[in-house]
Motif scaffolding. Sequence first.
Motif, PDB file in Angstrom:
ATOM      1  N   ARG A 183      -0.678   1.811 -44.326  1.00 45.03           N
ATOM      2  CA  ARG A 183      -1.507   2.367 -45.386  1.00 45.03           C
ATOM      3  C   ARG A 183      -2.980   2.057 -45.145  1.00 45.03           C
ATOM      4  O   ARG A 183      -3.845   2.907 -45.341  1.00 45.03           O
ATOM      5  CB  ARG A 183      -1.052   1.798 -46.736  1.00 45.03           C
ATOM      6  CG  ARG A 183      -1.869   2.256 -47.931  1.00 45.03           C
ATOM      7  CD  ARG A 183      -1.822   3.756 -48.113  1.00 45.03           C
ATOM      8  NE  ARG A 183      -2.503   4.146 -49.349  1.00 45.03           N
ATOM      9  CZ  ARG A 183      -2.939   5.368 -49.599  1.00 45.03           C
ATOM     10  NH1 ARG A 183      -2.763   6.312 -48.700  1.00 45.03           N
ATOM     11  NH2 ARG A 183      -3.536   5.637 -50.721  1.00 45.03           N
ATOM     12  N   ALA A 184      -3.264   0.838 -44.706  1.00 47.96           N
ATOM     13  CA  ALA A 184      -4.647   0.468 -44.415  1.00 47.96           C
ATOM     14  C   ALA A 184      -5.201   1.323 -43.286  1.00 47.96           C
ATOM     15  O   ALA A 184      -6.352   1.787 -43.343  1.00 47.96           O
ATOM     16  CB  ALA A 184      -4.737  -1.014 -44.045  1.00 47.96           C
ATOM     17  N   SER A 185      -4.395   1.558 -42.273  1.00 45.96           N
ATOM     18  CA  SER A 185      -4.834   2.385 -41.151  1.00 45.96           C
ATOM     19  C   SER A 185      -5.088   3.813 -41.598  1.00 45.96           C
ATOM     20  O   SER A 185      -6.071   4.443 -41.196  1.00 45.96           O
ATOM     21  CB  SER A 185      -3.773   2.353 -40.046  1.00 45.96           C
ATOM     22  OG  SER A 185      -4.140   3.207 -38.980  1.00 45.96           O
ATOM     23  N   GLU A 186      -4.208   4.330 -42.453  1.00 43.66           N
ATOM     24  CA  GLU A 186      -4.385   5.689 -42.966  1.00 43.66           C
ATOM     25  C   GLU A 186      -5.682   5.819 -43.761  1.00 43.66           C
ATOM     26  O   GLU A 186      -6.429   6.788 -43.611  1.00 43.66           O
ATOM     27  CB  GLU A 186      -3.193   6.061 -43.854  1.00 43.66           C
ATOM     28  CG  GLU A 186      -3.322   7.430 -44.515  1.00 43.66           C
ATOM     29  CD  GLU A 186      -2.279   7.661 -45.583  1.00 43.66           C
ATOM     30  OE1 GLU A 186      -2.462   8.582 -46.397  1.00 43.66           O
ATOM     31  OE2 GLU A 186      -1.284   6.904 -45.614  1.00 43.66           O
ATOM     32  N   LEU A 187      -5.971   4.832 -44.596  1.00 38.49           N
ATOM     33  CA  LEU A 187      -7.185   4.874 -45.399  1.00 38.49           C
ATOM     34  C   LEU A 187      -8.429   4.749 -44.539  1.00 38.49           C
ATOM     35  O   LEU A 187      -9.454   5.381 -44.816  1.00 38.49           O
ATOM     36  CB  LEU A 187      -7.151   3.767 -46.449  1.00 38.49           C
ATOM     37  CG  LEU A 187      -6.218   4.012 -47.636  1.00 38.49           C
ATOM     38  CD1 LEU A 187      -6.013   2.728 -48.424  1.00 38.49           C
ATOM     39  CD2 LEU A 187      -6.763   5.114 -48.533  1.00 38.49           C
ATOM     40  N   THR A 188      -8.357   3.948 -43.498  1.00 37.49           N
ATOM     41  CA  THR A 188      -9.487   3.826 -42.579  1.00 37.49           C
ATOM     42  C   THR A 188      -9.762   5.150 -41.883  1.00 37.49           C
ATOM     43  O   THR A 188     -10.924   5.557 -41.720  1.00 37.49           O
ATOM     44  CB  THR A 188      -9.210   2.733 -41.531  1.00 37.49           C
ATOM     45  OG1 THR A 188      -9.010   1.484 -42.204  1.00 37.49           O
ATOM     46  CG2 THR A 188     -10.376   2.594 -40.572  1.00 37.49           C
ATOM     47  N   THR A 189      -8.699   5.831 -41.489  1.00 40.93           N
ATOM     48  CA  THR A 189      -8.849   7.151 -40.868  1.00 40.93           C
ATOM     49  C   THR A 189      -9.458   8.147 -41.853  1.00 40.93           C
ATOM     50  O   THR A 189     -10.341   8.933 -41.497  1.00 40.93           O
ATOM     51  CB  THR A 189      -7.486   7.670 -40.378  1.00 40.93           C
ATOM     52  OG1 THR A 189      -6.962   6.758 -39.406  1.00 40.93           O
ATOM     53  CG2 THR A 189      -7.623   9.049 -39.757  1.00 40.93           C
ATOM     54  N   ARG A 190      -9.015   8.094 -43.099  1.00 44.63           N
ATOM     55  CA  ARG A 190      -9.567   8.991 -44.118  1.00 44.63           C
ATOM     56  C   ARG A 190     -11.037   8.691 -44.361  1.00 44.63           C
ATOM     57  O   ARG A 190     -11.847   9.613 -44.557  1.00 44.63           O
ATOM     58  CB  ARG A 190      -8.776   8.864 -45.422  1.00 44.63           C
ATOM     59  CG  ARG A 190      -7.380   9.450 -45.359  1.00 44.63           C
ATOM     60  CD  ARG A 190      -6.676   9.338 -46.697  1.00 44.63           C
ATOM     61  NE  ARG A 190      -7.313  10.146 -47.712  1.00 44.63           N
ATOM     62  CZ  ARG A 190      -6.947  10.146 -48.992  1.00 44.63           C
ATOM     63  NH1 ARG A 190      -5.981   9.342 -49.399  1.00 44.63           N
ATOM     64  NH2 ARG A 190      -7.556  10.929 -49.868  1.00 44.63           N
ATOM     65  N   ALA A 191     -11.387   7.421 -44.360  1.00 46.44           N
ATOM     66  CA  ALA A 191     -12.791   7.050 -44.550  1.00 46.44           C
ATOM     67  C   ALA A 191     -13.657   7.649 -43.453  1.00 46.44           C
ATOM     68  O   ALA A 191     -14.742   8.198 -43.725  1.00 46.44           O
ATOM     69  CB  ALA A 191     -12.938   5.530 -44.573  1.00 46.44           C
ATOM     70  N   LEU A 192     -13.194   7.568 -42.218  1.00 50.12           N
ATOM     71  CA  LEU A 192     -13.942   8.138 -41.105  1.00 50.12           C
ATOM     72  C   LEU A 192     -14.047   9.649 -41.234  1.00 50.12           C
ATOM     73  O   LEU A 192     -15.110  10.241 -40.996  1.00 50.12           O
ATOM     74  CB  LEU A 192     -13.272   7.768 -39.782  1.00 50.12           C
ATOM     75  CG  LEU A 192     -13.908   8.355 -38.514  1.00 50.12           C
ATOM     76  CD1 LEU A 192     -15.358   7.913 -38.382  1.00 50.12           C
ATOM     77  CD2 LEU A 192     -13.107   7.950 -37.283  1.00 50.12           C
ATOM     78  N   ARG A 193     -12.962  10.284 -41.635  1.00 49.61           N
ATOM     79  CA  ARG A 193     -12.955  11.741 -41.788  1.00 49.61           C
ATOM     80  C   ARG A 193     -13.952  12.185 -42.847  1.00 49.61           C
ATOM     81  O   ARG A 193     -14.721  13.125 -42.656  1.00 49.61           O
ATOM     82  CB  ARG A 193     -11.539  12.203 -42.134  1.00 49.61           C
ATOM     83  CG  ARG A 193     -11.368  13.725 -42.197  1.00 49.61           C
ATOM     84  CD  ARG A 193      -9.933  14.092 -42.534  1.00 49.61           C
ATOM     85  NE  ARG A 193      -9.021  13.627 -41.499  1.00 49.61           N
ATOM     86  CZ  ARG A 193      -7.988  12.807 -41.721  1.00 49.61           C
ATOM     87  NH1 ARG A 193      -7.781  12.334 -42.930  1.00 49.61           N
ATOM     88  NH2 ARG A 193      -7.187  12.464 -40.736  1.00 49.61           N
ATOM     89  N   PHE A 194     -13.940  11.498 -43.984  1.00 45.80           N
ATOM     90  CA  PHE A 194     -14.868  11.865 -45.047  1.00 45.80           C
ATOM     91  C   PHE A 194     -16.316  11.546 -44.663  1.00 45.80           C
ATOM     92  O   PHE A 194     -17.227  12.286 -45.037  1.00 45.80           O
ATOM     93  CB  PHE A 194     -14.487  11.166 -46.348  1.00 45.80           C
ATOM     94  CG  PHE A 194     -13.449  11.893 -47.142  1.00 45.80           C
ATOM     95  CD1 PHE A 194     -13.772  13.049 -47.835  1.00 45.80           C
ATOM     96  CD2 PHE A 194     -12.147  11.447 -47.188  1.00 45.80           C
ATOM     97  CE1 PHE A 194     -12.821  13.743 -48.572  1.00 45.80           C
ATOM     98  CE2 PHE A 194     -11.181  12.123 -47.913  1.00 45.80           C
ATOM     99  CZ  PHE A 194     -11.515  13.263 -48.613  1.00 45.80           C
ATOM    100  N   SER A 195     -16.532  10.471 -43.928  1.00 50.11           N
ATOM    101  CA  SER A 195     -17.886  10.163 -43.470  1.00 50.11           C
ATOM    102  C   SER A 195     -18.407  11.252 -42.542  1.00 50.11           C
ATOM    103  O   SER A 195     -19.573  11.671 -42.634  1.00 50.11           O
ATOM    104  CB  SER A 195     -17.898   8.807 -42.744  1.00 50.11           C
ATOM    105  OG  SER A 195     -17.631   7.754 -43.629  1.00 50.11           O
ATOM    106  N   THR A 196     -17.545  11.724 -41.653  1.00 51.82           N
ATOM    107  CA  THR A 196     -17.930  12.796 -40.743  1.00 51.82           C
ATOM    108  C   THR A 196     -18.240  14.070 -41.511  1.00 51.82           C
ATOM    109  O   THR A 196     -19.236  14.758 -41.249  1.00 51.82           O
ATOM    110  CB  THR A 196     -16.805  13.063 -39.726  1.00 51.82           C
ATOM    111  OG1 THR A 196     -16.578  11.880 -38.959  1.00 51.82           O
ATOM    112  CG2 THR A 196     -17.177  14.200 -38.792  1.00 51.82           C
TER     113      THR A 196
END
Length: 214
Positions: A183-196
């Motif tokens: 779950r932490a990894s998924e949220l980190t990926t989402r954070a990067l996606r939204f930042s981009t």
Amino acid sequence: MAEDFHKPTQFSGSKFESFEGGQDPATISRVAHETAHALLARVRSDPDPEVVERLVAYTDEHGIDAVAELWSRATPRSLPGALWRIYLVRLLIRQDPEGTAFLYQRGTEVTVAIDPVIAGAAAPTGPAEIIVLADQILRGIFTGDFAVALDRAAAFCRVIASGCASVADDLDATELAASGVSRASELTTRALRFSTTAQEFGSCARLWRSDSLD
């Protein structure tokens, strides 16, 4: 746009950039730019409230497929690319308003930037408020200052990214089970996606202000 499209379909965050278009990139690009410019010019020249509201709610009735077919393959820093991402962000919000509101509220609590003010959601931000914000941003594309709408979308994405990163940090610190790590990894990926995506919205806003957004 034609009327005969698929009914709404669920669109998960993991498919944020997964749509594929037709076989001819040149044709895809030409159609994407022509339809985006024609739609925006027509609506902004005569912003009939009923037409605007139908456009805002278009994917609620017809699903995302038709919009994706037109614009999902456009470059991020282009008019069709911006429109595609605005519609997609709105859809993701409406599919999970509770989860999105939670991440947004967390983001407002941890960010030191003025992004919550720029995004303009009512505080505290619950599911109803986050849905209203999504509609306001999309409506602003058609009736308000286009660049300001993109700036609001960018700010929203940055707040969500901050919220995702913060919750991911909590999971890393408190969850030892494999599911917590995942779950932490998924949220980190989402954070990067939204930042981009926030960066792409910001670039489009700057291009619009200089009359360079094609």
